[in-house]
Design a protein around this motif. Structure first.
Motif, mmCIF file in Angstrom:
data_model
loop_
_atom_site.group_PDB
_atom_site.id
_atom_site.type_symbol
_atom_site.label_atom_id
_atom_site.label_comp_id
_atom_site.label_asym_id
_atom_site.label_seq_id
_atom_site.Cartn_x
_atom_site.Cartn_y
_atom_site.Cartn_z
ATOM 1 N N THR A 45 -3.104 3.495 -2.509
ATOM 2 C CA THR A 45 -2.935 2.876 -3.844
ATOM 3 C C THR A 45 -2.282 1.437 -3.645
ATOM 4 N N SER A 46 -3.103 0.372 -4.173
ATOM 5 C CA SER A 46 -2.307 -0.723 -4.137
ATOM 6 C C SER A 46 -1.267 -1.062 -4.988
ATOM 7 N N ASP A 80 6.046 4.585 -4.297
ATOM 8 C CA ASP A 80 5.627 3.270 -4.532
ATOM 9 C C ASP A 80 6.781 2.000 -4.403
ATOM 10 N N ARG A 137 3.540 2.704 -10.350
ATOM 11 C CA ARG A 137 2.765 3.674 -11.223
ATOM 12 C C ARG A 137 3.816 4.592 -11.995
ATOM 13 N N THR A 141 0.883 -1.224 -0.002
ATOM 14 C CA THR A 141 0.103 -0.050 0.012
ATOM 15 C C THR A 141 0.865 1.202 -0.320
ATOM 16 N N TRP A 154 -2.174 4.484 -15.504
ATOM 17 C CA TRP A 154 -1.334 3.843 -14.435
ATOM 18 C C TRP A 154 -0.107 4.750 -14.804
#
Length: 704
Positions: A456-457, A537, A513, A451, A522
């Motif tokens: 966002t996953s 991320d 991303r 996460t 994305w």
């Protein structure tokens, strides 16, 4: 250029000149390492040699290095590895390197011979012999045959692996260069055949015909035997663009349906111009759209943004098509229809066409599915092609003369295989499998999610030993890219499995991303002002691995190349306490200077322009070169570059090493003389790079 055209061009030329001057002045006043930006300077090359000697002295003296090198070279040069082919009118063609063909040999066989265990090959061009005969450092960069016969080819030969290449006309039947044939001197250039006596060429024509990124923005028509200086200009973009490209739209029979030019405004935007008897027409496509070919009498266009022409709405990531006859009659009024629209967690991954069919590769949650599409009267219909599940599938070859294709099928632990498919008979057969490079029986692949800081996953793949104990002690390498809508998909780990996994270590691939794993959105979520999202991320995946007790900061390393090298630089400069190793391959690093180095100006759409104050502020917030500061401890990175890299300037890596040295921080630096942006020009150099990387990773992460 006539006076009226010159007057019209003056504002854009002046604007481009002003921006170029402003970018050239983007120099930190106290930066003592600007001198390293002179690629071939005597002092700079001497500096690189000294750094290389230090790094090689440490890593090659490690007892693991020789073993890793020999293992990697054995895998890379295996006679039994797959010979990937193209399906052409003249047979199946392949470019092959081994210990006897270090630079490589271009060769040909038949489908029947290819099916055998040891096919017989007909040599078309031996690049080692050519380089020896001409006393040149040639690296073969492919060729383009003249349809439909494909006998005459334009082949690209690079000095040491640079993007800039010379182009020469070659007869693949007589296996010789054409006397007085087409020849284009070295440069970053794109060429398309029109007919046997005509080319469309984008290259450096002199007189300021290159963009700030170093690519051409002028396309000309060149006739056989015509001097370059007499070529006729047919299209001119803007000096502020990334580049201009020739456009030739051919069907499967080799018939031309349109010629024109592509104005590449940025790395994500372009305009299309087609030439017609009554003059050129700029197509009314959105800027984030790409013409991707012809199939079944239809013109295919891929959309990277939502579009609503004539009250018909097409979603981002869709593939649309036009009736070719209608489009040719009036490109501006032709009606588009939908071919494919992605659902949530889907993305169009690949597209190829045969004589009568279209083949689409669709990603669904980073898993591949392949479909055969056919247009029948008024609609497209699709049929799944029953390839192995839970694998990554790519079309490796497709025939325009028949309804035949070949697929590569693999995952992290499954050796890559080649499958042959005849769309007409629906025959599907496995033809080749690459030799097993490591024992994967004791390993598994977990598909996990972290996460990110905005909730966002972020999916990632964890390749590990089945009996791994989650006690934070597994030496783990985390790989990422996260840019330019490039997807990281499962593929056989080969040498990595032998040099790393077999030691009980883990390997992780993060789908960040900025990539394309879930389509254009994305990617767009991590562009420009949002680029920090990619770094967040990556850090989230690292933290998740630690939280799950897969590994710990003592045992965790990061690895990436190019944009991925920037990713690694951002990770270790922002969160150095999370990592104990970092491998940066041909990295971007000084992001306040990147637009003035190599092809950097072509990536402004991805990162922003440091010449613009607002954009400079968000770049400055993460630029790794500026973020290396006293008082922090960094994980002694291994920095790999190439003197011949004319895409990402080697000074990014050089300056990173020099600044770390000035801060009293340990590091390893290796600059390969050849190799271009790949950093290696042949299999021997590739094996050496792998051995250096995994010796370094073992020293940092595995040693007590």
């Amino acid at each position: 250029m006539n006076k009226s055209l010159l007057s019209a061009a003056l504002p854009s030329i002046a604007r481009a000149t002003a921006l170029a001057q402003e970018r050239a002045t983007l120099v930190e006043a106290d930066d003592p390492f600007l001198w390293l930006e002179d690629i071939e300077g005597r002092g700079q090359l001497a500096w690189a040699r000294v750094e290389n000697e230090k790094t090689l002295g440490v890593l090659q003296s490690d007892p693991r290095y020789r073993r890793f090198y020999e293992q990697a070279l054995t895998i890379l040069q295996s006679k039994d590895r797959i010979a990937y082919v193209s399906l052409g009118r003249r047979g199946l063609e392949n470019f092959w390197k081994d210990e006897d063909h270090v630079r490589g040999v271009w060769r040909r066989t038949t489908l029947e011979r290819y099916r055998s265990q040891d096919p017989q090959w007909e040599t078309i061009l031996d690049v080692d012999a050519l380089a020896n005969a001409e006393n040149k450092n040639w690296v073969f960069q492919g060729g383009s045959g003249l349809p439909p016969e494909e006998r005459l080819c334009l082949i690209s030969l690079s000095d040491g692996g640079k993007d800039a290449a010379s182009i020469r006309e070659f007869d693949s039947e007589t296996k010789s260069f054409v006397a007085d044939g087409f020849y284009l001197p070295e440069g970053k250039q794109d060429v398309s055949w029109v007919d046997g006596d005509t080319l469309l060429v984008a290259r450096d024509w002199g007189g300021g015909s290159l963009t700030q990124a170093g690519y051409p923005f002028v396309v000309k028509e060149l006739k056989r035997t015509q001097p370059l200086g007499e070529a006729r200009e047919i299209f001119r973009g803007e000096p502020t663009d990334v580049q201009a490209l020739p456009l030739v739209l051919r069907d499967s029979e080799g018939r031309i349906h349109a010629t024109g030019a592509i104005r590449v405004i940025s790395s994500v935007e372009c305009e299309y111009v087609v030439f017609r008897p009554d003059g050129p027409i700029k197509l009314n496509l959105p800027k984030k759209a790409a013409i991707v070919g012809l199939a079944s009498g239809r013109l295919l266009v891929n959309l990277d943004e939502e579009w609503e022409p004539d009250d018909v709405r097409f979603e981002t990531g869709s593939l649309i098509s036009y009736d070719l006859a209608e489009w040719k009659q009036d490109p501006l009024r032709a009606k588009a229809s939908l071919v494919f629209q992605p659902r949530s967690r889907q993305a169009l991954s690949g597209l190829s066409s045969t004589k009568n069919f279209l083949i689409l590769t669709i990603l669904e949650n980073v898993q591949s599915k392949v479909f055969l599409y056919k247009y029948d009267k008024k609609a497209w219909s699709s049929t799944p092609i029953p390839l192995p599940q839970h694998t990554n599938v790519n079309v490796s070859a497709a025939s325009r003369q028949a309804d035949q294709a070949m697929f590569t099928v693999s995952n992290y632990l499954r050796p890559t295989s080649i499958w042959y498919f005849d769309a007409e008979t629906q025959n599907l057969e496995e033809l080749k499998t690459t030799p097993t490079a490591f024992d994967a029986s004791n390993h598994v692949v977990d598909h996990c999610e972290a996460t990110s800081c905005d909730g966002t996953s972020i999916p990632y793949f964890l390749v590990r030993a089945k009996n791994a104990r989650f006690d934070g002690a597994i030496p783990t390498l985390l790989y990422g890219y996260g840019g330019f809508q490039v997807s990281l998909l499962p593929s056989y780990l080969g040498p990595v499995g032998r040099l790393w996994l077999e030691q009980g270590n883990a390997y992780v691939v993060a789908n960040l991303r900025g990539g394309g794993e879930f389509g254009p959105q994305w990617h767009q979520a991590a562009q420009g002002a949002m680029k920090q999202t990619t770094w967040d991320d990556f850090i989230a995946v690292a933290e998740d691995l630690i939280r799950r007790k897969v590994t710990s900061p003592r045992r965790l390393g990061v690895i990436g190349g190019s944009q991925g090298g920037l990713l690694v630089g951002a990770a270790i400069s922002q969160r150095p306490e999370l990592f104990n190793a970092a491998i940066m391959q041909v990295p971007l690093f000084d992001m306040l200077r990147y637009t003035s180095l190599g092809a950097g100006a072509s990536w402004i759409a991805e990162y922003g322009d440091p010449a613009i104050a607002e954009q400079r502020s968000w770049i400055e917030a993460y630029s790794p070169y500026q973020k290396l500061v006293p008082g922090k401890t960094y994980p002694a990175p291994l920095i790999l570059t190439s003197t011949k890299d004319d895409r990402v300037h080697p000074s990014h890596g050089r300056k990173a090493a020099a600044k770390l040295a000035a801060l009293g921080q340990p590091y390893f630096y290796y600059e390969n003389t050849d190799g271009g942006h790949a950093a290696t020009a042949n299999l021997i150099e590739y094996a050496r790079r792998l051995a250096l990387e995994y010796t370094y990773a073992s020293k940092r992460l595995c040693s007590e």
